[in-house]
Design a protein around this motif. Structure first.
Motif: not given
Length: 398
Positions: A64-67, A95-98, A105-106
């Motif tokens: 989440r923080h990266l997104a 992109l952040a989840s990948k 979980k993506v």
């Protein structure tokens, strides 16, 4: 299983110090945020949207923080339309989840559209637009998504957040496990606060994470607020953290005041609702138990003759019944049976009395009392009276 645990909790492994040092080196090369985006007013809304999406898909805090960080940097460089901002937000989350999560979980495209519809986002995503936006983002960041955020440091610092020599309200800490659990909730609370305001982007991510731990210790009244162990672990002294901590505590106090106002407002609404319900409960018996329209004589000095009409009607009906029986008995030749009926009725209605002398033609004399009887409190029509209606005896005393 050991490898999986090492990957999920790297801060407890042997390579934790090396990983931390690598992250600290990479954060020195992070691009500078200038807050020049024309759509910076929509930033809070987009962050809330990404938070809802990440919580819906159970994504880790680092994803989440990266997104959010990817979205901030991209908005800071380009002027994007409102419709494209939604597509950009979804692409940053993908992109952040990948990058941070496992493949299973993506979020899937269909699930993203469903959640977007539930969030009243007037955008229908398609695979082509998302792929195009993902490629644009990757090219903008030179295919480098290893961008440290405060969420990457927080667990490493929380692992040493409470020591055996710490004091809680001036007393030794009785349970390190429980204290750490509460402090972790505070730390993630301040961590979420740090992404709400873009003013925190001027601090390094590692400093924000250290300030979250220190602010949590202050709120829980753990002394000292910043220990030597934490200073050696984070490489930050109290002087480095003061400005960031003050901003967090100000946000915390404002949040407390807002929550208190909301609670007070809810309490007032609850009290008003209870008052309305009490009034409705009190009003209901007044409707169900209204006073009768027939009021006592003492309250309304009405002439006595008006209250004799029910008795007169009853007696008149009784006289008509006797005369009708007498006529039918004379015609049938059965006068004795009529006399027996009269005697039986008198015995039923009152105490034994002297029989009246009967002569032809037969007549019945009835004396009315001077006072109305409570036994006849309502007016009855003669059509409701049968031969043997039970009434008070005194109404027919001779």
């Amino acid at each position: 299983m050991g490898r999986k645990r090492m990957e999920e909790q790297w801060w407890k492994g042997e390579l934790a110090a090396d990983i931390h040092q690598t992250l600290r080196t990479k954060e020195l090369k992070l691009p500078m945020y200038k807050a020049h985006s024309p759509q910076i007013g929509m930033r809070r809304y987009l962050i809330d949207l990404l938070t809802v999406l990440s919580n819906r898909f159970n994504l880790c805090p680092t994803a989440r923080h990266l997104a959010i960080y990817l979205l901030d940097l991209f908005m800071d460089r380009y002027d994007i339309t409102v419709k494209q901002l939604h597509v950009t937000s979804f692409a940053c989350l993908l992109l952040a989840s990948k990058f941070e999560e496992k493949e299973d979980k993506v979020p899937k495209l269909e699930h993203l559209n469903n959640v977007a519809y539930m969030c009243n986002v007037n955008v229908v995503l398609n695979k082509k637009d998302l792929l195009r936006m993902e490629m644009l983002l990757l090219e903008n960041f030179n295919w480098n998504l290893c961008l440290p955020t405060a969420a990457h440091y927080i667990d490493y610092y929380l692992h040493a957040s409470v020591g055996e020599n710490d004091l809680h309200n001036g007393w030794p800490v009785t349970s390190l496990t429980k204290t750490k659990a509460f402090l972790e909730k505070y730390a993630y609370y301040f961590l979420d606060f740090s992404v709400q305001d873009h003013a925190f982007l001027r601090f390094r991510p590692s400093l924000i994470a250290a300030a979250c731990v220190c602010a949590s210790r202050i709120c829980m009244q753990i002394s000292p607020a910043w220990t030597t162990q934490l200073e050696l672990l984070t490489c930050y002294s109290w002087e480095h953290l003061v400005q960031c901590i003050e901003m967090m505590l100000i946000c915390y106090e404002n949040d407390i005041k807002e929550a208190s106002n909301i609670k007070k407002h809810v309490t007032i609404q609850h009290q008003e609702r209870e008052a309305v319900e009490n009034l409705s409960h009190q009003a209901t018996p007044q409707v169900l138990f209204q006073q009768s329209s027939y009021h006592p004589l003492a309250l309304h000095p009405t002439p006595l003759s008006q209250f004799q009409s029910p008795v007169q009607d009853l007696c008149s009906a009784y006289r008509d019944s006797l005369e009708a029986r007498r006529a039918s008995s004379l015609l049938a030749g059965c006068a004795d049976s009529s006399f027996r009926s009269c005697a039986a009725l008198q015995a039923r209605l009152g105490p034994p009395a002297q029989p009246l002398p009967l002569q032809t033609p037969i007549a019945v004399q009835v004396a009315l009392g001077t006072e109305p009887r409570h036994c006849v409190s309502m007016a009855y029509s003669s059509t409701y009276l049968s031969d043997l209606h039970p009434c008070a005896a005194r109404c027919f005393d001779g």
